[in-house]
Motif scaffolding. Sequence first.
Motif, mmCIF file in Angstrom:
data_model
loop_
_atom_site.group_PDB
_atom_site.id
_atom_site.type_symbol
_atom_site.label_atom_id
_atom_site.label_comp_id
_atom_site.label_asym_id
_atom_site.label_seq_id
_atom_site.Cartn_x
_atom_site.Cartn_y
_atom_site.Cartn_z
ATOM 1 N N ILE A 1 -7.668 -17.957 -5.033
ATOM 2 C CA ILE A 1 -8.630 -18.752 -5.802
ATOM 3 C C ILE A 1 -9.980 -18.808 -5.082
ATOM 4 N N ALA A 2 -9.939 -18.934 -3.756
ATOM 5 C CA ALA A 2 -11.189 -18.958 -2.991
ATOM 6 C C ALA A 2 -11.944 -17.646 -3.107
ATOM 7 N N ALA A 3 -11.208 -16.536 -3.188
ATOM 8 C CA ALA A 3 -11.861 -15.233 -3.328
ATOM 9 C C ALA A 3 -12.723 -15.189 -4.582
ATOM 10 N N VAL A 4 -12.282 -15.879 -5.626
ATOM 11 C CA VAL A 4 -13.041 -15.938 -6.882
ATOM 12 C C VAL A 4 -14.174 -16.949 -6.793
ATOM 13 N N ARG A 5 -13.862 -18.145 -6.356
ATOM 14 C CA ARG A 5 -14.835 -19.235 -6.385
ATOM 15 C C ARG A 5 -15.901 -19.133 -5.305
ATOM 16 N N TYR B 1 -10.455 -8.742 -1.522
ATOM 17 C CA TYR B 1 -9.376 -9.586 -1.015
ATOM 18 C C TYR B 1 -8.066 -8.799 -0.913
ATOM 19 N N VAL B 2 -7.724 -8.062 -1.963
ATOM 20 C CA VAL B 2 -6.468 -7.302 -1.960
ATOM 21 C C VAL B 2 -6.480 -6.241 -0.866
ATOM 22 N N LEU C 1 -3.012 -8.587 -9.287
ATOM 23 C CA LEU C 1 -1.842 -8.793 -8.437
ATOM 24 C C LEU C 1 -0.963 -7.538 -8.403
ATOM 25 N N GLU C 2 -0.877 -6.834 -9.513
ATOM 26 C CA GLU C 2 -0.051 -5.620 -9.561
ATOM 27 C C GLU C 2 -0.608 -4.507 -8.681
ATOM 28 N N THR C 3 -1.925 -4.491 -8.445
ATOM 29 C CA THR C 3 -2.500 -3.402 -7.657
ATOM 30 C C THR C 3 -1.896 -3.314 -6.261
ATOM 31 N N GLY D 1 -4.932 2.345 0.100
ATOM 32 C CA GLY D 1 -6.257 1.763 -0.049
ATOM 33 C C GLY D 1 -7.073 2.464 -1.122
ATOM 34 N N THR D 2 -7.002 3.775 -1.159
ATOM 35 C CA THR D 2 -7.727 4.547 -2.173
ATOM 36 C C THR D 2 -7.182 4.264 -3.561
ATOM 37 N N VAL D 3 -5.869 4.183 -3.683
ATOM 38 C CA VAL D 3 -5.247 3.905 -4.974
ATOM 39 C C VAL D 3 -5.676 2.539 -5.495
#
Length: 204
Positions: A80-84, A99-100, A168-170, A181-183
């Motif tokens: 959530i912090a990554a967005v806000r 973030y991911v 999240l699926e990534t 990382g590239t994918v």
Amino acid sequence: MTDATRDRAPLGRRERKKAATRQALADAALRLFLEHGYDHVGIRDIAEAADVSTTTLFKHFSGKEALVFDEDAELEAALIAAVRERPEGQSIPGALREYVLRTRRAKGDDADATFTRFVELVENTPDLREYERRMWMRHETALARAIAEEIGAPAEDPTCRALAHFTLETRYLTCEKADVGTVIARAFELLEHGWNAAAGGARG
């Protein structure tokens, strides 16, 4: 924005004791799993190693898998912090991509030896792999709502829900001919274009 950890009141003696017990159990579990293998360690072994009863263990953790992943609330807060708290001008998909990529479980020459063993433990234990995925994916609703709040959309906006889900699926994408990382980066290129197209570039 306000830093939630800075504003949080100091823990009282009881809370500190509970936190210490929880940490001791998590540390003992990980040590035993790495030394003997996940399937060869029981709940009683972990409780004895942490010098507590099995009843106490179950007051803190729902089972063996939960002992390995003791970061559920922290993960959701960080997503959530990554967005806000993204930098001004950065898109929401761009912030989530960073973030991911930053937090994906990776091993290699630069990784801590214990962390590498932990990653291998998860990768080689089907129960842990499945538990980690379920734990990660259950943050979808909270992430979707945070995205919706940022752009002023309804809480159940389907586009926000889709972005949260595919973000999240990534983490679990793989490809034989490219590193993870590239994918992930390529997947977020698609999400970025789709996000912009959904509202003609008007979204955050």
